[in-house]
Motif scaffolding. Structure first.
Motif, PDB file in Angstrom:
ATOM      1  N   PHE A  10       0.849  -1.191   0.000  1.00  0.00           N
ATOM      2  CA  PHE A  10       0.000   0.000   0.000  1.00  0.00           C
ATOM      3  C   PHE A  10       0.884   1.239   0.000  1.00  0.00           C
ATOM      4  O   PHE A  10       1.936   1.250   0.656  1.00  0.00           O
ATOM      5  CB  PHE A  10      -0.925   0.025   1.223  1.00  0.00           C
ATOM      6  N   PRO A  11       0.492   2.291  -0.707  1.00  0.00           N
ATOM      7  CA  PRO A  11       1.324   3.512  -0.761  1.00  0.00           C
ATOM      8  C   PRO A  11       1.412   4.184   0.600  1.00  0.00           C
ATOM      9  O   PRO A  11       0.429   4.271   1.331  1.00  0.00           O
ATOM     10  CB  PRO A  11       0.594   4.388  -1.786  1.00  0.00           C
ATOM     11  N   LEU A  28      12.462   1.936  -3.911  1.00  0.00           N
ATOM     12  CA  LEU A  28      11.262   1.433  -4.581  1.00  0.00           C
ATOM     13  C   LEU A  28      10.521   2.549  -5.312  1.00  0.00           C
ATOM     14  O   LEU A  28      10.025   2.348  -6.429  1.00  0.00           O
ATOM     15  CB  LEU A  28      10.323   0.769  -3.563  1.00  0.00           C
ATOM     16  N   GLU A  29      10.437   3.709  -4.689  1.00  0.00           N
ATOM     17  CA  GLU A  29       9.751   4.829  -5.326  1.00  0.00           C
ATOM     18  C   GLU A  29      10.482   5.284  -6.586  1.00  0.00           C
ATOM     19  O   GLU A  29       9.854   5.630  -7.592  1.00  0.00           O
ATOM     20  CB  GLU A  29       9.621   5.994  -4.337  1.00  0.00           C
ATOM     21  N   THR A  30      11.806   5.274  -6.541  1.00  0.00           N
ATOM     22  CA  THR A  30      12.580   5.649  -7.724  1.00  0.00           C
ATOM     23  C   THR A  30      12.406   4.606  -8.825  1.00  0.00           C
ATOM     24  O   THR A  30      12.305   4.954 -10.014  1.00  0.00           O
ATOM     25  CB  THR A  30      14.067   5.786  -7.363  1.00  0.00           C
ATOM     26  N   LEU A  31      12.349   3.342  -8.451  1.00  0.00           N
ATOM     27  CA  LEU A  31      12.108   2.278  -9.428  1.00  0.00           C
ATOM     28  C   LEU A  31      10.739   2.457 -10.090  1.00  0.00           C
ATOM     29  O   LEU A  31      10.603   2.336 -11.315  1.00  0.00           O
ATOM     30  CB  LEU A  31      12.181   0.915  -8.731  1.00  0.00           C
ATOM     31  N   ARG A  32       9.741   2.754  -9.295  1.00  0.00           N
ATOM     32  CA  ARG A  32       8.394   2.960  -9.840  1.00  0.00           C
ATOM     33  C   ARG A  32       8.334   4.193 -10.723  1.00  0.00           C
ATOM     34  O   ARG A  32       7.643   4.197 -11.747  1.00  0.00           O
ATOM     35  CB  ARG A  32       7.393   3.080  -8.678  1.00  0.00           C
ATOM     36  N   LEU A  33       9.052   5.241 -10.340  1.00  0.00           N
ATOM     37  CA  LEU A  33       9.073   6.452 -11.160  1.00  0.00           C
ATOM     38  C   LEU A  33       9.673   6.161 -12.530  1.00  0.00           C
ATOM     39  O   LEU A  33       9.273   6.766 -13.530  1.00  0.00           O
ATOM     40  CB  LEU A  33       9.858   7.546 -10.444  1.00  0.00           C
ATOM     41  N   GLY A  34      10.611   5.235 -12.589  1.00  0.00           N
ATOM     42  CA  GLY A  34      11.180   4.849 -13.868  1.00  0.00           C
ATOM     43  C   GLY A  34      10.178   4.153 -14.770  1.00  0.00           C
ATOM     44  O   GLY A  34      10.239   4.285 -15.999  1.00  0.00           O
ATOM     45  N   TYR A  66       4.183   9.331 -12.202  1.00  0.00           N
ATOM     46  CA  TYR A  66       3.900   8.838 -10.850  1.00  0.00           C
ATOM     47  C   TYR A  66       4.368   9.856  -9.807  1.00  0.00           C
ATOM     48  O   TYR A  66       5.451  10.430  -9.914  1.00  0.00           O
ATOM     49  CB  TYR A  66       4.603   7.495 -10.642  1.00  0.00           C
ATOM     50  N   LYS A  67       3.547  10.074  -8.801  1.00  0.00           N
ATOM     51  CA  LYS A  67       3.878  11.001  -7.724  1.00  0.00           C
ATOM     52  C   LYS A  67       4.552  10.231  -6.595  1.00  0.00           C
ATOM     53  O   LYS A  67       3.902   9.477  -5.874  1.00  0.00           O
ATOM     54  CB  LYS A  67       2.621  11.705  -7.210  1.00  0.00           C
ATOM     55  N   VAL A  68       5.864  10.410  -6.457  1.00  0.00           N
ATOM     56  CA  VAL A  68       6.615   9.668  -5.448  1.00  0.00           C
ATOM     57  C   VAL A  68       6.289  10.199  -4.059  1.00  0.00           C
ATOM     58  O   VAL A  68       5.754  11.302  -3.898  1.00  0.00           O
ATOM     59  CB  VAL A  68       8.132   9.747  -5.707  1.00  0.00           C
TER      60      VAL A  68
END
Length: 269
Positions: free
Chosen positions: A200-201, A222-228, A233-235
């Motif tokens: 969950f965020p 993980l947030e940087t991976l998702r931003l990629g 995406y709003k980290v």
């Protein structure tokens, strides 16, 4: 002359010896990891699939996808799970590396540090391959698994891999010298999964609590991976790869110093 030539040809540099040790240990670990257990590959793929399936079922009741800004929930969760498993397995495999290779320490060329490094490299390689399988499978199923910024994805993946190495180095020494530490680390796996924003965020958490949760370096990676993967995406507020790498490099340095300081006790333990 012939004797001198043979001696020169037979002499090897320390780097050549170390490389030979790592190569032999890598083959040993790879065969043990992938072929000794016929279900090894199955569990590496099934574990994240099972997590995703369970969370999709839960999402149907609580609509978790509405909590993620500018990212589809299932790909968002897959990237988080794979990144977290990379860190977790680097730590857990490193923790048992020394005890599993005690017999090899009879050879003076083999040091307690060697199996930890080899296991981390092998685990990272296997997890990278499994992640590629998920990306290809997700694209075939119509999921938005194609990265918007491949360079950022690769950098974040390598960063998480390095964090797993740092944790593995520290825990391998600590758990070998004090076995109770290994039990505590094993118990922390599930709470860490939740507190790292994998399922969950963390944006939904109160600000005062989020400040403490972001002391954990895993959410930053993980947030940087998702931003990629999701460019819009709003980290999580406070995400910093500078903090992540300061933490990671400190762990790696501490782990190397611990291996250097306690090398004799690790061999004798």
């Amino acid at each position: 002359m012939a004797d001198n030539y043979t001696a020169r040809r037979g002499a090897r540099t320390p780097w050549q010896v170390t490389r030979s040790v790592w190569y032999a240990m890598f083959l040993r670990e790879a065969i043990s990891r992938t072929m000794a257990d016929r279900m090894g590959w199955f569990w590496m793929v099934f574990e994240p699939v099972a997590f995703v399936g369970i969370m999709v079922a839960i999402r149907s009741f609580i609509r978790g996808d509405q909590l993620v800004t500018n990212a589809p929930f299932i790909p968002w969760m897959i990237t988080g799970l794979m990144g977290f498993f990379l860190v977790r397995e680097g730590m857990m495999r490193g923790m048992g590396a020394i005890n599993a290779n005690k017999a090899l320490f009879a050879y003076r060329q083999v040091q307690p540090l060697d199996p930890v490094l080899v296991r981390n490299f092998l685990e990272g390689t296997l997890r990278s391959f499994v992640f590629l399988l998920f990306i290809v499978g997700g694209l075939m199923l119509g999921l938005e698994m194609y990265p918007d910024n491949a360079i950022r994805v690769l950098a974040a993946w390598f960063s998480l891999w390095s964090l797993g190495l740092g944790l593995g180095l520290v825990v391998s020494v600590s758990a070998t010298l004090v076995p109770e530490i290994g039990r505590v680390v094993g118990m922390l796996s599930i709470p860490l999964l939740i507190l790292s924003g994998v399922i969950f965020p963390l944006n939904s958490m109160p600000h005062w609590l989020l400040e403490y949760l972001m002391l954990n370096p895993i959410p930053h990676g993980l947030e940087t991976l998702r931003l990629g993967f999701f460019e819009k995406y709003k980290v999580i507020h406070g995400t910093s790869m500078l903090y992540f790498w300061l933490f990671t490099l400190s762990l790696i340095t501490l782990g190397l110093l611990m291996h250097l300081r306690f090398v004799d006790r690790l061999k004798a333990s």
